[in-house]
Design a protein around this motif. Structure first.
Motif, PDB file in Angstrom:
ATOM      1  N   SER A   5       1.263  -1.163   0.358  1.00  0.00           N
ATOM      2  CA  SER A   5      -0.260   0.031  -0.553  1.00  0.00           C
ATOM      3  C   SER A   5       1.072   1.412   0.341  1.00  0.00           C
ATOM      4  O   SER A   5       0.620   2.131  -0.455  1.00  0.00           O
ATOM      5  CB  SER A   5      -0.792  -0.382   0.851  1.00  0.00           C
ATOM      6  N   THR A   8       2.243   1.176  -3.634  1.00  0.00           N
ATOM      7  CA  THR A   8       0.548   1.942  -4.512  1.00  0.00           C
ATOM      8  C   THR A   8       0.558   3.674  -4.595  1.00  0.00           C
ATOM      9  O   THR A   8       0.782   3.904  -5.190  1.00  0.00           O
ATOM     10  CB  THR A   8       0.167   0.878  -3.861  1.00  0.00           C
ATOM     11  N   ARG A   9       0.855   4.356  -2.854  1.00  0.00           N
ATOM     12  CA  ARG A   9       0.801   5.213  -2.523  1.00  0.00           C
ATOM     13  C   ARG A   9       1.470   6.225  -3.272  1.00  0.00           C
ATOM     14  O   ARG A   9       1.918   7.326  -3.820  1.00  0.00           O
ATOM     15  CB  ARG A   9       0.262   5.834  -1.123  1.00  0.00           C
ATOM     16  N   ASP A  10       2.881   5.377  -2.839  1.00  0.00           N
ATOM     17  CA  ASP A  10       3.970   6.490  -3.469  1.00  0.00           C
ATOM     18  C   ASP A  10       4.227   6.864  -5.622  1.00  0.00           C
ATOM     19  O   ASP A  10       4.195   7.329  -6.070  1.00  0.00           O
ATOM     20  CB  ASP A  10       5.247   5.984  -2.971  1.00  0.00           C
ATOM     21  N   ALA A  11       3.579   4.831  -5.720  1.00  0.00           N
ATOM     22  CA  ALA A  11       2.798   5.429  -7.760  1.00  0.00           C
ATOM     23  C   ALA A  11       2.615   6.615  -7.647  1.00  0.00           C
ATOM     24  O   ALA A  11       2.707   7.427  -8.651  1.00  0.00           O
ATOM     25  CB  ALA A  11       3.399   4.024  -8.059  1.00  0.00           C
ATOM     26  N   GLN A  12       0.858   6.375  -7.044  1.00  0.00           N
ATOM     27  CA  GLN A  12       0.187   7.198  -6.958  1.00  0.00           C
ATOM     28  C   GLN A  12       0.982   8.756  -6.821  1.00  0.00           C
ATOM     29  O   GLN A  12       0.527   9.439  -8.057  1.00  0.00           O
ATOM     30  CB  GLN A  12      -0.671   7.243  -6.468  1.00  0.00           C
ATOM     31  N   ASP A  13       1.027   9.177  -6.519  1.00  0.00           N
ATOM     32  CA  ASP A  13       2.493  10.402  -5.189  1.00  0.00           C
ATOM     33  C   ASP A  13       3.229  10.977  -6.800  1.00  0.00           C
ATOM     34  O   ASP A  13       2.941  12.210  -7.582  1.00  0.00           O
ATOM     35  CB  ASP A  13       2.602  10.662  -4.432  1.00  0.00           C
ATOM     36  N   PHE A  15       2.621   9.639 -10.163  1.00  0.00           N
ATOM     37  CA  PHE A  15       2.091  10.003 -11.265  1.00  0.00           C
ATOM     38  C   PHE A  15       1.302  11.352 -11.317  1.00  0.00           C
ATOM     39  O   PHE A  15       1.101  11.958 -12.092  1.00  0.00           O
ATOM     40  CB  PHE A  15       1.055   8.950 -11.657  1.00  0.00           C
ATOM     41  N   ARG A  16       0.386  11.719 -10.060  1.00  0.00           N
ATOM     42  CA  ARG A  16       0.442  13.069  -9.608  1.00  0.00           C
ATOM     43  C   ARG A  16       0.981  14.080  -9.610  1.00  0.00           C
ATOM     44  O   ARG A  16       1.276  14.919 -10.712  1.00  0.00           O
ATOM     45  CB  ARG A  16      -0.374  13.375  -8.620  1.00  0.00           C
ATOM     46  N   SER A  17       2.669  13.691  -9.221  1.00  0.00           N
ATOM     47  CA  SER A  17       3.599  14.985  -9.911  1.00  0.00           C
ATOM     48  C   SER A  17       3.645  15.282 -11.275  1.00  0.00           C
ATOM     49  O   SER A  17       3.994  16.226 -11.571  1.00  0.00           O
ATOM     50  CB  SER A  17       4.661  14.643  -8.607  1.00  0.00           C
ATOM     51  N   ARG A  19       2.145  14.665 -14.159  1.00  0.00           N
ATOM     52  CA  ARG A  19       1.033  14.984 -13.899  1.00  0.00           C
ATOM     53  C   ARG A  19       0.414  16.700 -14.338  1.00  0.00           C
ATOM     54  O   ARG A  19       0.393  17.265 -15.658  1.00  0.00           O
ATOM     55  CB  ARG A  19      -0.456  14.167 -14.202  1.00  0.00           C
TER      56      ARG A  19
END
Length: 117
Positions: A5, A8-13, A15-17, A19
């Motif tokens: 988890s 996953t949160r690191d990967a989402q962060d 991709f958000r940065s 983007r």
């Protein structure tokens, strides 16, 4: 379970940065990025087609793929030269970079046409 988890949160962060950073990119660079994506996608489609159907006129296959890859490489060079944040080409006007791109593409495709035979 906790480690996955966190990753996953690191990967989402990440991709958000990415983007949000890409949203600040000028439109002309985004257009060049789409062109590069199109050239690479076309090369991949040709390779898949060759793998499925065969490569009877091998010169034609090589010419098509090298044309796409060469055009993509020249477009990357154009993107580097046109980017305002790149201090290495700050004295180069965008019109000159685009003229170099066009001339290089003309030479590339003349070589490709000669290779076709």
């Amino acid at each position: 379970m906790r480690k996955s988890s966190t990753s996953t949160r690191d990967a989402q962060d990440l991709f958000r940065s990415l983007r949000s950073a890409y949203a600040a990119t000028p439109t002309n660079l985004k257009i060049i990025d789409v062109y590069i994506g199109f050239a690479v996608t076309t090369a991949l489609i040709q390779v898949v087609y060759m793998a499925i159907v065969g490569s009877f006129p091998f010169n034609s296959f090589l010419s098509g793929v090298l044309s796409c890859v060469g055009t993509a490489v020249l477009a990357v060079c154009l993107r580097i030269q046109v980017n305002k944040e790149n201090k290495e080409f700050k004295d180069l006007p965008p019109e000159r970079a685009f003229a170099d791109f066009i001339l290089s593409n003309l030479v590339l495709h003349l070589v490709i046409m000669n290779f076709l035979g």
